[in-house]
Design an enzyme around this catalytic site. Structure first.
Site, short mmCIF file in Angstrom:
data_model
loop_
_atom_site.label_atom_id
_atom_site.label_comp_id
_atom_site.label_asym_id
_atom_site.label_seq_id
_atom_site.Cartn_x
_atom_site.Cartn_y
_atom_site.Cartn_z
N HIS A 109 3.13 6.32 -5.41
CA HIS A 109 2.71 6.62 -6.78
C HIS A 109 1.85 7.89 -6.80
CE1 HIS A 109 0.81 4.82 -10.70
NE2 HIS A 109 1.68 5.75 -10.96
N GLU B 254 0.83 -1.22 0.00
CA GLU B 254 0.00 0.00 0.00
C GLU B 254 0.86 1.26 0.00
OE1 GLU B 254 -2.96 -0.36 -0.82
OE2 GLU B 254 -3.11 -2.50 -0.42
N HIS C 59 1.56 2.14 -3.56
CA HIS C 59 0.47 2.92 -4.18
C HIS C 59 0.53 4.36 -3.69
CE1 HIS C 59 -1.63 -0.29 -6.22
NE2 HIS C 59 -2.01 -0.92 -5.12
ZN LIG Z 1 -2.63 -2.92 -4.94
#
Ligand SMILES: [Zn+2]
Length: 714
Positions: free
Chosen positions: A503, A497, A500
């Protein structure tokens, strides 16, 4: 480990469908924090002043404002240009998007009857609003005109990308169709949203409908951490001296892995796999039949051979054949590997005196016994070294080393629940990057699983706006006075996580709709799964896997056994995943009459038979609780995790090849071409610019221990 990105997805991903009774809502407070500038540092959301009753009026006003903005665009007399069409359209999307993102906190983290009531009302209003805009003929005429002149336009590459992506969104929604077909597509999309909401709601309620309440003498084999979690669940339910196991996946997997009570394993396993097919009010079979048919019909109207073709056209894979090729390339060696794992389990069972066949509810248990014996690993020995606070620090350390980041806890930012902690993320040279909200613990009203959600998208369209993101886990809260420890899987999820989140945070683009995680599913998991590779690195474990009481680092011998054991049982894990991914592709490859009247249980059974799947390894997600594809945005896209794994395995190999898992020049290329680019470049081109070549599948096969099996098997 899904990702919540857009308003509509978020709303339709989770719950809904309670009786709608607007009178039951609390009165709308006077001033709405959703519609005002934040007075908090860094523009943080005023969660302390925010109530769920603020959302209906905020949604209504934001929708009205976007409609008015669209009207202004279509009233412009002069010829359509990027500046007078795409830019104001992009601006018009921001407010509603952000309110929807904040609402996802209520639907996913703070659910209640009031939230569900608003959600069921607004999921369908927002879906209709979005469709109305994407199918507005005058707006589309202008977007198309700009798109037609794109080659000759004097625009930077990112603006051209925005014009292309926006045009594609309109076309994919049906804007280029004749009026009758357009109306049919709109109706189908609206119905899909309702069915998906219903599916997810049914799954939640059928999951909650079952609980296994045990006494202390029923807990044989379970590690202390698992017992503590079950005792805490019982306490929250007001049950004294009981241990409660729910049908949440981590709970079930723990029980199946460790409980030596075969009868209870069978009971829990059967309840888990029967979700959505119990013949009660939460049965999902009818929803699947209708979803499969309507998706096939919509794809045909839009000119695609199947829903899978429609979905993959907007992904890195580009075609269902490319996705299937990869799945099948891994399926054969994985199946061979799983069969040899099965043989070894049977041997160890019979030498251990077990007098029953190996069943699906036995696999995890005997595999764990074998793993512990082969690697001399005892979870109780490992657990004191897996302190949540230290593992979080490890994840921040890895992100810091790779991308020059610091994470500083802030106590002056309002949170929506006392569990939540806020970290300011900055570049080591001082540049502010954004905010990370970390919500670690399971609690009633929070949905299961782990996910990242974007609260505010990074952009520079109207001056610099930094990203605010959330990371969500479902770790069992430790008993009072004890520090939380986590399993290896949970540690991987935490790193995932954070990938992410990075990102979203590292995004450096102009346009909000192209920022951060707004990329296809088969690309977005790359950034998350890449981070998982660092959990089992000796360099990371040595520093951060420290004993909770003594502070001593994990002994090197234990660490090495732990790393060696991480490749164990990969045949099982791969087959379990692939069975679901392949069945997803099969449902969504259907077209014409074949897509009408599909009976999910029969379809699933035939598919498993055709694949030569093993009875002992059922699909990771059976159809009737396969939320990824029937409640959310991963339809014909569950393969994405494996596709992304090709990228993250090959991408991590780029570091391994240098002999430095934090190799600075490689990390710079990764940030410049991947993590910071959002949707502003072609995904494959972005990857190649980082790696210097196209991705190779071999590192994935090697990581899963399947490389040798493939050579001998093909
Ligand atoms: Zn994922």
């Amino acid at each position: 480990m899904q990702i919540l990105t857009t308003t509509l997805l978020t709303l339709s991903t989770t719950i809904a469908a309670f009786a709608q009774d607007p009178a039951a809502l609390s009165p709308v407070p006077h001033s709405n924090p959703l519609l005002r500038e934040s007075a908090y540092p860094l523009g943080a959301i005023a969660f302390d002043k925010l109530e769920v009753a603020h959302f209906p009026s905020a949604f209504d006003q934001a929708m009205a404002r976007q409609k008015a903005a669209v009207r202004r665009i279509t009233m412009v007399r002069s010829a359509p240009t990027f500046e007078n069409t795409l830019v104001p359209f992009e601006r018009s999307r921001v407010e509603l998007e952000q309110i929807g993102s904040i609402f996802s906190i209520f639907t996913s983290n703070l659910s209640s009857d009031e939230v569900r009531s608003i959600q069921s009302e607004y999921a369908s209003k927002l879906s209709k609003h979005s469709t109305d805009i994407l199918l507005d003929p005058e707006l589309f005429a202008r977007v198309r005109a700009v798109h037609e002149m794109l080659d000759r336009a004097n625009l930077d590459a990112e603006s051209k990308r925005l014009a292309q992506v926006t045009f594609d969104q309109f076309v994919r929604a049906g804007a280029a169709l004749a009026p009758e077909e357009r109306a049919r597509v709109a109706a189908l999309t609206q119905r899909e949203s309702e069915l998906q909401t219903q599916f997810g709601q049914n799954d939640l309620r059928d999951t909650d409908a079952f609980r296994l309440a045990l006494d202390a003498e029923d807990l044989d084999g379970l590690p202390q951490g698992v017992r503590d979690g079950a005792a805490e669940t019982a306490r929250q339910l007001g049950m004294v001296d009981k241990y409660v196991f729910t049908l949440q996946r981590p709970n079930v997997e723990d029980f199946l892995t460790y409980s030596s009570r075969r009868d209870l394993r069978e009971k829990l396993f059967k309840a888990f796999t029967q979700r959505g097919v119990n013949g009660n009010d939460f049965d999902n079979r009818g929803n699947i039949t209708e979803l499969v048919a309507l998706r096939a019909e919509r794809a045909a109207i839009l000119g695609y051979a199947s829903h899978a073709a429609y979905i993959t056209a907007d992904s890195m894979a580009r075609t269902p054949e490319a996705a299937l090729d990869l799945l099948q390339r891994v399926w054969e060696p994985a199946l061979a590997q799983a069969k040899s794992e099965r043989e070894r389990l049977r041997e160890s069972m019979s030498s251990g005196g077990a007098e029953h066949p190996l069943e699906a509810w036995d696999w995890r248990y005997y595999a764990e016994q074998l793993r512990q014996a082969e690697y001399d690993l005892d979870p109780a020995e490992l657990q004191p070294y897996m302190q949540l606070a230290n593992i979080r620090a490890a994840a921040f350390y890895v992100a810091g080393r790779l991308f020059d980041l610091t994470f500083t806890e802030r106590f002056d930012i309002p949170v929506y629940h006392p569990d939540v902690r806020v970290f300011e993320v900055a570049k080591r040279d001082g540049g502010h990057i954004g905010l990370l909200y970390q919500d670690d613990f399971a609690r009633p009203g929070k949905r299961s699983g782990a996910w990242m959600s974007s609260l505010r998208a990074q952009s520079t369209l109207d001056g610099p706006v930094t990203a605010h993101v959330t990371n969500n886990l479902n770790i069992s809260e430790p008993p009072l006075g004890k520090a939380a420890t986590i399993s290896v899987t949970e540690a991987e999820t935490l790193f995932h996580e954070l990938g992410h989140a990075l990102h979203g945070l590292l995004s450096r683009v102009q346009y909000p709709s192209l920022s951060g995680t707004n990329v296809p599913r088969d690309y977005v998991e790359f950034m998350a799964q890449f981070m998982e590779h660092y959990v089992t690195q000796a360099e990371v474990l040595t520093q951060f896997a420290r004993h909770g009481e003594t502070g001593e680092p994990m002994p090197a011998a234990l660490r090495d056994r732990f790393i060696a054991a991480s490749k164990f049982n990969q045949g099982f894990a791969t087959v379990e995943f692939l069975a679901s991914a392949l069945v997803d592709q099969m449902y969504h490859a259907l077209s014409g009459d074949a897509a009408v009247g599909v009976e999910p249980l029969a379809f699933e059974a035939a598919a498993m038979e055709q694949l030569g799947a093993l009875d002992e390894i059922p699909m990771r997600h059976r159809s009737t609780h396969f939320n990824h594809i029937f409640a959310g945005g991963y339809s014909a896209g569950y393969y994405s995790y494996l596709w992304s794994e090709v990228l993250d395995s090959d991408g991590f190999e780029a570091f391994a090849e240098t002999g430095d898992i934090f190799h600075p020049a490689t990390a710079k290329r990764l940030e410049a071409n991947v993590y910071s680019r959002g949707n502003t470049v072609d995904w494959m081109e972005g990857y190649k610019a980082f790696r210097g070549r196209a991705p190779a599948v071999e590192p994935l096969l090697k990581n899963r221990g399947l490389a040798a099996a493939e050579e001998s098997g093909s």
